[in-house]
Design an enzyme around this catalytic site. Structure first.
Site: not given
Lengths: 291, 291, 291, 291
Positions: A169, A93
């Site tokens: 995300k 991420t």
């Protein structure tokens, strides 16, 4: 396939193991060598450094954050050493700014960058059941699809631009944090009227909110069980920060994210930074004098 | 059972119909008489006024809001006329202040007040699949259980104090509003990066958020389909107000509810007050210049 | 005194001019050479580059932001060339993180860093009436006091640690932004009741809020006069960001700053980024449908 | 002039005293009779009840809040007894909804209602130096101008509609609360960097914020001196609530007011409700772990 794998934290180790089990040749690298042992035992080989991991058909990175990714991909000389045609599958991420920079600098080297961040904690990764968001050149995604299938239960295609997978995300994590906060405030409210948070959260996650986020975090909040941390609160602050900075770059105000940031900071100031980020729910309790 | 039923809006009409179908004698009353026809056709009888509806074993009220409840229960003289032993099942979403007052004034009259607010829209009510939150004297709840079973799929018991059911209902609606806002902000964020909100919302409601609230409101937001309104945005403001005032009375700050209130006001100022409250999601779009 | 001066924007040019007029030898440098002319006409001399400006008793920097300061002080090699004993007077508004780094790297070189950010816009700078916040070694501040006196009406001493001056400057700008927002929201409120914002703001800034911030910004808001920009709204966002990041580093939640950030982003998304930051007040007007 | 005066709290007693001293015939009434003594000693006479106070040329009300005003003006029968032509000068801080209702019901009786809320605490009232916001029929205001002059240093005319004076007063109090919060957050921020809040607040209120609100509240916050309360924090919550409800009625979102409400509730939950409302500044301190 001949794969380099960078980053063997809880998530990366589980994902790399599934690649080995699926029959791929996996050369693993990690900042601290201790994490390599279990992988080598499964049949992976050790890459001497990031440069060595970048020498193959596909390299996968699952590093802790922006800083670690910069250090390993850019500063180590790994990307600079890469051969044209390599596919780099970035699964951590990361900020949209860094993903944009990764795309540009890979393009300069003739290396394909595919963003493929995941939803799921370590147990889900171990079971090969991650949900994977994939964005990058279609041809490259098709090439790595067997790898994605070995790590996840489903790949969600998001088009050619890696930023799209990155921002989805980030938005997903922001939605999780918002759910935790909503449960925390609601719990503080009902508790003042004599209702145990467990009752509220059981009802809601058994009906309108019958989904993993509410069932799992709801159970933690109901039991005030924040240790051991599956995802530390300080990392939650980092992720909410990724949403805020993505929004700032494109002028998208996110008032819920602003509240989350303030409350996560308060949780850290009150000593909950290393507990699970479900402890965000304690902020509302404390403010109302119910801790 | 011999039941009076007050309030035949979309929800009340569906609930009363299920009681008739279950074989109960239902005497219905509504402010405007037109709503009575379908019920009479099913076999209900008409109560001349609220006083008449209060003359039986059980009276059920499903009125629009606090003001309507005050007018029909107090001002009409209905409660003042009630015979001791009557059970009043209050199923509307009301403020905790009014529920507290209802409890006190029913007690003075020797009438039992049970709070039994519900989750579910009109289609769920028509299917007899409501989730019912029940709080009041155990004996009284046992007596009305067959009625609750005719209207709902499940009764969630919350103890003896009717305030508990009231506040859980209020907290649940606040959680729904928070979910809509989180989806709205997230949608505005990803859209600026070229991702259609429909993609984000399909992914999230297909995985971590695989629950009715996210699937249903997510589909509305994805399609920007806010008409016809299943629940008008102005009523959403009323419900968030119920959470804020419940919190204020017991000194529980609710920062998410404060954001929701401000954003719902903005939605109304921008002309969306009569649309479905999922239109709250448009606020984030507009603020970021993407409407 | 023999002074190098880096950065001749609106503020820097006015401040350097006052130093020349006070009889000091000032060697000026600016990224674009055009800004040098008026100073040379007054009697300043040109420094060929930042390195040359660092060659003297005192060097003053008044650069645009963190990035410009890093480029000119670090990347140009200026600090690396400095002789021990030099005093560097940093007068720009910088992040606490950069000030911390400046302190550390100057110490390594044996150069004294004094933080001396200022309150006042260009007209105040031109009149030599700035309010200057000074923090650094007492001896060094005593040495540069004549320079501070040439530029400002008053020096406010904040101790030995330069971070203290930096954070007070950041807090002050945050207070200004908060005042603008409070005037903006209040104006939107009263306008809906038929009161001209000018009336409200005249009353308040003539009584309880009889201070420069309220009089000056109040007059701009009352007249909706946001051009030309004395301080651009995008810079206001940068400054509120300095408060938020200072708070984040030490775990201090700042909910007003979070609201300001969201509203400034909205103002930029709506096209007001290059107008004066008093245009923040338009956000509340627009939200309530009164633009 | 022959004046009835209702409400002899700290403010009302000081105002009524100034009317007596200016030579007017003042008949005073208060809920608890003890407050009458000092006024009678000055030469006022006692009104037996609100009805008696309404029997004259002008009646002035300075009651605690909406509820007290309703009780004394409506429920006591005072307005119902009033003779046409009477001027009622309402000087308390009231909700816009109640002021709207007062206007309508006075009009029905042929009584003129003038809204004249004030800025200034009890010491200012005692000195006859209040700032008075006046809105109502021009003729009536001209008639009562000598009374306003006896109580205040200046009358700010706001037109014919009493709502205008009411909302400007509400906006002013909201601006004060915002200033306190901004000082509180700024103080918590700088304190984490070793700067005493007193230093910050002295600098700011000596320069850009050199106005009574910042000087006075700044001094309280610097000294953390919140007792005795000149204005109790619970009353501050009431006043911020007046701003929020005025905004809600006309669809004006007020995000700063929402933050204030949440923080005032937290202050009350933490035990500061009866302290001066400058104690709002402690919320930011506590959240950052610095109390």
């Amino acid at each position: 396939m001949n794969i380099g794998f960078l980053g063997l934290g809880g998530m990366g180790a589980a994902m790399a193991a599934n690649l080995v089990k699926a029959g791929h040749q996996v050369r693993v690298w990690n900042r601290s060598a201790a994490a390599l042992e279990p992988l080598l035992a499964l049949g992976a080989t050790a890459a001497a450094d990031p440069v060595a991991a970048f020498d193959g058909e596909v390299v996968i990175s699952m590093l802790a954050d922006d800083a670690a990714t910069r250090a390993v991909i850019f500063d180590s000389g790994a990307l600079a050493s890469a051969k044209p045609g390599l596919i780099h599958l970035g699964m951590a991420t990361l900020s949209v700014d860094l993903v944009g920079e990764l795309v540009a600098r890979h393009r300069e080297r003739g290396v394909v960058y595919v963003a493929a961040p995941v939803f799921g904690r370590t147990d889900v990764a171990a079971a090969g059941k991650l949900n994977i968001l994939a964005a990058g050149p279609a041809q490259a995604i098709a090439t790595v699809q067997p790898l994605l299938d070995a790590m996840g239960q489903k790949t969600w295609p998001l088009g050619e631009d890696p930023l799209r997978a990155a921002v989805v995300k980030i938005a997903g994590n922001f939605m999780i944090a918002s759910a935790i906060e909503a449960m925390g405030e609601s719990s503080a409210l009902v508790k003042r009227f004599g209702v145990e948070p467990a009752q509220l959260l059981e009802i809601m996650s058994g009906t309108l909110f019958d989904a993993p986020v509410y069932r799992n975090y709801g159970a933690q909040i109901a039991a005030q069980r924040y240790e051991p941390a599956a995802f530390r609160l300080v990392l939650g602050l980092k992720d909410v920060g990724l949403a805020l900075s993505a929004g700032q770059g494109r002028h998208v105000p996110l008032p819920f994210a602003s509240v989350l940031r303030d409350n996560l900071l308060e949780a850290i100031a009150q000593g909950d930074g290393e507990r699970d980020w479900a402890a965000l729910a304690q902020v509302a309790m404390r403010r109302s004098g119910q801790d």
